[in-house]
Design a protein around this motif. Structure first.
Motif, PDB file in Angstrom:
ATOM      1  N   THR A 133       0.854  -1.190   0.000  1.00 42.37           N
ATOM      2  CA  THR A 133       0.000   0.000   0.000  1.00 42.37           C
ATOM      3  C   THR A 133       0.884   1.232   0.000  1.00 42.37           C
ATOM      4  O   THR A 133       1.972   1.239   0.552  1.00 42.37           O
ATOM      5  N   ALA A 134       0.412   2.289  -0.614  1.00 45.09           N
ATOM      6  CA  ALA A 134       1.156   3.546  -0.598  1.00 45.09           C
ATOM      7  C   ALA A 134       1.143   4.100   0.817  1.00 45.09           C
ATOM      8  O   ALA A 134       0.181   3.913   1.547  1.00 45.09           O
ATOM      9  N   ALA A 135       2.197   4.785   1.210  1.00 52.98           N
ATOM     10  CA  ALA A 135       2.321   5.255   2.593  1.00 52.98           C
ATOM     11  C   ALA A 135       1.746   6.647   2.800  1.00 52.98           C
ATOM     12  O   ALA A 135       1.927   7.239   3.839  1.00 52.98           O
ATOM     13  N   SER A 136       1.072   7.182   1.815  1.00 53.12           N
ATOM     14  CA  SER A 136       0.583   8.554   1.903  1.00 53.12           C
ATOM     15  C   SER A 136      -0.923   8.607   2.029  1.00 53.12           C
ATOM     16  O   SER A 136      -1.635   7.758   1.499  1.00 53.12           O
ATOM     17  N   ASN A 137      -1.411   9.615   2.762  1.00 56.70           N
ATOM     18  CA  ASN A 137      -2.847   9.848   2.830  1.00 56.70           C
ATOM     19  C   ASN A 137      -3.348  10.534   1.563  1.00 56.70           C
ATOM     20  O   ASN A 137      -4.543  10.571   1.299  1.00 56.70           O
ATOM     21  N   ASP A 138      -2.436  11.119   0.804  1.00 59.81           N
ATOM     22  CA  ASP A 138      -2.814  11.901  -0.360  1.00 59.81           C
ATOM     23  C   ASP A 138      -3.072  11.017  -1.569  1.00 59.81           C
ATOM     24  O   ASP A 138      -2.516   9.931  -1.710  1.00 59.81           O
ATOM     25  N   ILE A 139      -3.906  11.529  -2.460  1.00 58.80           N
ATOM     26  CA  ILE A 139      -4.157  10.838  -3.708  1.00 58.80           C
ATOM     27  C   ILE A 139      -3.050  11.213  -4.682  1.00 58.80           C
ATOM     28  O   ILE A 139      -2.826  12.385  -4.957  1.00 58.80           O
ATOM     29  N   ASN A 140      -2.373  10.221  -5.190  1.00 59.58           N
ATOM     30  CA  ASN A 140      -1.276  10.447  -6.122  1.00 59.58           C
ATOM     31  C   ASN A 140      -1.828  10.501  -7.537  1.00 59.58           C
ATOM     32  O   ASN A 140      -2.224   9.487  -8.106  1.00 59.58           O
ATOM     33  N   VAL A 141      -1.868  11.697  -8.088  1.00 58.67           N
ATOM     34  CA  VAL A 141      -2.477  11.905  -9.405  1.00 58.67           C
ATOM     35  C   VAL A 141      -1.780  11.070 -10.469  1.00 58.67           C
ATOM     36  O   VAL A 141      -2.444  10.460 -11.329  1.00 58.67           O
ATOM     37  N   GLU A 142      -0.458  11.005 -10.411  1.00 61.51           N
ATOM     38  CA  GLU A 142       0.292  10.249 -11.427  1.00 61.51           C
ATOM     39  C   GLU A 142      -0.061   8.767 -11.373  1.00 61.51           C
ATOM     40  O   GLU A 142      -0.225   8.122 -12.410  1.00 61.51           O
ATOM     41  N   GLN A 143      -0.192   8.230 -10.161  1.00 65.17           N
ATOM     42  CA  GLN A 143      -0.565   6.823 -10.019  1.00 65.17           C
ATOM     43  C   GLN A 143      -1.964   6.561 -10.570  1.00 65.17           C
ATOM     44  O   GLN A 143      -2.213   5.544 -11.220  1.00 65.17           O
TER      45      GLN A 143
END
Length: 343
Positions: free
Chosen positions: A101-111
């Protein structure tokens, strides 16, 4: 709402089992899966969302959206979800090798763009990301579900967007019938005899005001929210003195309050509160998913609380059967088989 812990798994992950309003406007053809006509709905931010065909690949960072999609039998079409949802036995059992899982709370636009989803579903607090995604022609549906009508509207719209109208109609029909049944039984209760209910949220002295979803839950269950005069749309911090002054007949503790009934019953400061004197302090039973949130399981929270609030009126209700039947109908297994218990 608690902060969403993690965002994306950009590989296919699958549910463990099958079937995991007035504010809504939507149009589409009778057979959306075979139709070339556009599908149009209005999301929680009053935005028109159009698809040329039902969404097959869906990304979301909102656990409640995951629960709804699973209840609509769309779990196989979810490309990724937040980390908390994945840990929930009601939703995901990741395939081998797909537990990152990604470690960020943010939505990664590029992903998101790289995943090429047909639809991204977000909670309204992330609305600032909508223009960024739409620039790359990513379709976004924003959820705002702070009352039962909005929840039903959301289920309806997601059913339309994913080609699962029949299942969404089944869900809404279930809710309508159960609410009508509860409402009819509550007619036998004198308005003056409605129990006063206090609900503890993030802590013992955090409670929902009249603009919170939980206020509706209490009222639908035949109770009076003692904090109903508070107009905040967030959890309200109060003092022990305020709780004592309200003198509720029932105290309801959420799973995330960190408080157990015995803690309250042993609290000397609250010994004169009716709920404590009469030992009517209850913990919402589900550890699988919160029954007090605007999610598919909310009806179970309402039914459970009706029995606590008006036991004589609902003495013939078999809550264990009701809960097991719901989970079987919409998630393909029972609450009991998942290890859930009811007090």
């Amino acid at each position: 709402m608690k902060k969403i812990a993690k965002f994306l798994i950009l590989v296919l992950i699958v549910c463990t089992f099958g079937a995991c309003s007035k504010n809504s406007t939507a149009t589409q053809s009778t057979n959306s899966a075979d139709s070339n006509k556009k599908i149009t709905v209005t999301d929680g931010m009053k935005r028109k969302v159009e698809l040329s065909k039902p969404a097959e690949k869906v990304l979301t960072n909102y656990p409640i959206a995951v629960q709804i999609l699973c209840a609509l039998n769309k779990q196989d079409n979810i490309l990724g979800a937040d980390g908390n949802a994945i840990k929930n036995p009601l939703t995901f059992s990741p395939k081998a090798g797909s537990s990152k899982t990604a470690a960020s709370n943010d939505i990664n636009v590029e992903q998101v763009i790289a995943a090429k989803p047909d639809l991204v579903i977000i909670y309204k607090k992330n609305k600032e990301i909508v223009p960024k995604l739409e620039k790359s022609n990513i379709k976004v549906f924003v959820i705002s579900a702070e009352n039962l009508d909005e929840l039903k509207s959301t289920v309806k719209d997601l059913g339309i967007l994913t080609g699962k109208e029949k299942k969404s109609e089944e869900f809404m029909d279930y809710y309508t019938k159960k609410l009508d049944s509860i409402s009819n039984k509550l007619k036998a209760v004198d308005q003056k005899n409605k129990p006063k209910v206090y609900m503890a949220g993030g802590s013992m002295y955090s409670t929902p005001g009249k603009n919170m979803f939980q206020n509706s839950l209490i009222e639908l269950a035949g109770g009076i929210n003692v904090a109903g005069s508070l107009s905040s749309n967030k959890w309200c911090d109060i003092s022990a003195e305020q709780l004592i002054g309200w003198n509720p007949d029932i105290i309801v503790l959420t799973q995330y309050s960190g408080v157990k009934p015995q803690d309250v019953l042993n609290n000397a400061a609250l010994k004169d509160v009716n709920a404590v004197k009469n030992k009517k302090v209850y913990l919402i039973p589900s550890k699988i998913s919160a029954w007090d949130m605007p999610c598919p399981q909310t009806m179970l929270g309402i039914m459970w609380l009706t029995i606590k609030a008006n036991p004589e009126v609902f003495k013939d209700t078999n809550i264990t059967k009701e809960v097991d039947d719901f989970y079987q109908q919409f998630y393909g297994t029972t609450y009991t088989k998942l290890g859930g218990t009811l007090d």
